[in-house]
Design an enzyme around this catalytic site. Structure first.
Site, PDB file in Angstrom:
ATOM      1  N   HIS A  89      -6.409  -2.655   2.852  1.00  0.00           N
ATOM      2  CA  HIS A  89      -5.560  -2.390   1.684  1.00  0.00           C
ATOM      3  C   HIS A  89      -6.447  -2.023   0.498  1.00  0.00           C
ATOM      4  CE1 HIS A  89      -2.874  -3.010  -1.722  1.00  0.00           C
ATOM      5  NE2 HIS A  89      -1.902  -2.749  -0.865  1.00  0.00           N
ATOM      6  N   GLU A 137      -1.550   5.266   0.535  1.00  0.00           N
ATOM      7  CA  GLU A 137      -1.145   4.820  -0.799  1.00  0.00           C
ATOM      8  C   GLU A 137      -2.129   5.339  -1.851  1.00  0.00           C
ATOM      9  OE1 GLU A 137       1.131   0.731  -0.456  1.00  0.00           O
ATOM     10  OE2 GLU A 137      -1.021   0.393  -0.428  1.00  0.00           O
TER      11      GLU A 137
HETATM   12  O1  G3P Z   1       0.850  -2.692  -0.365  1.00  0.00           O
HETATM   13  C1  G3P Z   1       1.794  -2.081  -1.173  1.00  0.00           C
HETATM   14  C2  G3P Z   1       1.248  -1.741  -2.472  1.00  0.00           C
HETATM   15  O2  G3P Z   1      -0.096  -1.518  -2.586  1.00  0.00           O
HETATM   16  C3  G3P Z   1       2.079  -0.884  -3.330  1.00  0.00           C
HETATM   17  O3  G3P Z   1       2.355  -1.675  -4.417  1.00  0.00           O
HETATM   18  O4  G3P Z   1       3.624  -2.449  -6.314  1.00  0.00           O
HETATM   19  O5  G3P Z   1       3.112  -0.031  -6.047  1.00  0.00           O
HETATM   20  O6  G3P Z   1       4.761  -1.104  -4.546  1.00  0.00           O
HETATM   21  P1  G3P Z   1       3.533  -1.283  -5.392  1.00  0.00           P
END
Ligand code: G3P
Length: 215
Positions: A89, A137
């Site tokens: 992560h 992400e």
């Molecule tokens: O693991 C999910 C995360 O990194 C995304 O966070 O708060 O942007 O949904 P968020």
């Protein structure tokens, strides 16, 4: 698929984590959608004992039983009842060597593996590890209010390089419309955190998110 990462949010720690996981279970049952939670190691056993939805560790270390003080042992995570683990992560990055060893450990004990990547290209470079899912992400959008789906070129590129079946996207995802766009662009699901952990009404948010998965 929807995965909520509880991170170490207070609203998603300890007894509150168990309650929040139960809300996820209720929404999974009501909607028939696959909804998972990724929880802190210290809450893993109590959550696994309390819900029937798949539970993920947020991380494991590349260790087994033995002299590894302070580590998260893959066997212990599996024995606690976890379905799988996130690895790499953005908030828990691993170098490639350590990542490879951690993947090996997860596989040896029978944990599903969800690898997180900062870019579609990095995600594609993880295909050689044959993970169950790859979650792309963009780091600059994590924890904010702008969804990864506002960058359709990122999702499209990830679909092109990784393939939609293994692909999750995340960062800034908050609504069913975000999920619908991710799915329309070809992803299999989303990984999110603050959209659920910071809301006053997680059930309503989860119902909306699950709605976005429907055809
Ligand atoms: O693991 C999910 C995360 O990194 C995304 O966070 O708060 O942007 O949904 P968020």
């Amino acid at each position: 698929m929807i995965i909520t990462n509880f991170k170490t949010y207070e609203s998603a720690s300890g007894a509150k984590a168990v309650e929040l996981a139960r809300v996820h279970e209720r929404v999974a049952k009501e909607t028939g959608q696959m909804i998972l939670v990724a929880v802190q190691a210290i809450d893993l056993a109590s959550i696994c004992a309390s819900v029937q939805i798949p539970v993920l560790a947020q991380h494991i270390d590349a260790v087994g039983y033995g002299g590894n003080t302070g580590s998260i042992c893959a066997e212990s995570v599996k024995n606690a009842g976890a379905w799988g683990t996130l690895l790499n992560h953005s908030e828990k990055r691993l170098n490639r060597e350590l990542l490879s060893q951690s993947i090996l450990r997860a596989r040896e004990v029978g944990l599903k593996i969800i690898l997180c990547a900062a870019t579609p290209e990095e995600g594609a470079s993880f295909l050689e590890f044959e993970p169950d899912y790859i979650a792309v992400e963009p780091p600059d959008l994590i924890g904010g209010d702008v969804s990864v789906t506002t960058r359709p070129e990122v999702v499209r590129k990830a679909v092109e390089l990784i393939g939609g079946l293994k692909l999750l996207v995340g960062a800034g995802v908050k609504t069913g419309e975000d999920v619908r766009i991710a799915k329309t662009l070809g992803a299999s699901g989303v990984l999110l955190a603050s959209g659920v952990t910071k809301t006053k009404d997680p059930k309503a948010v989860l119902l909306d998110l699950a709605n976005g998965l429907r055809d």
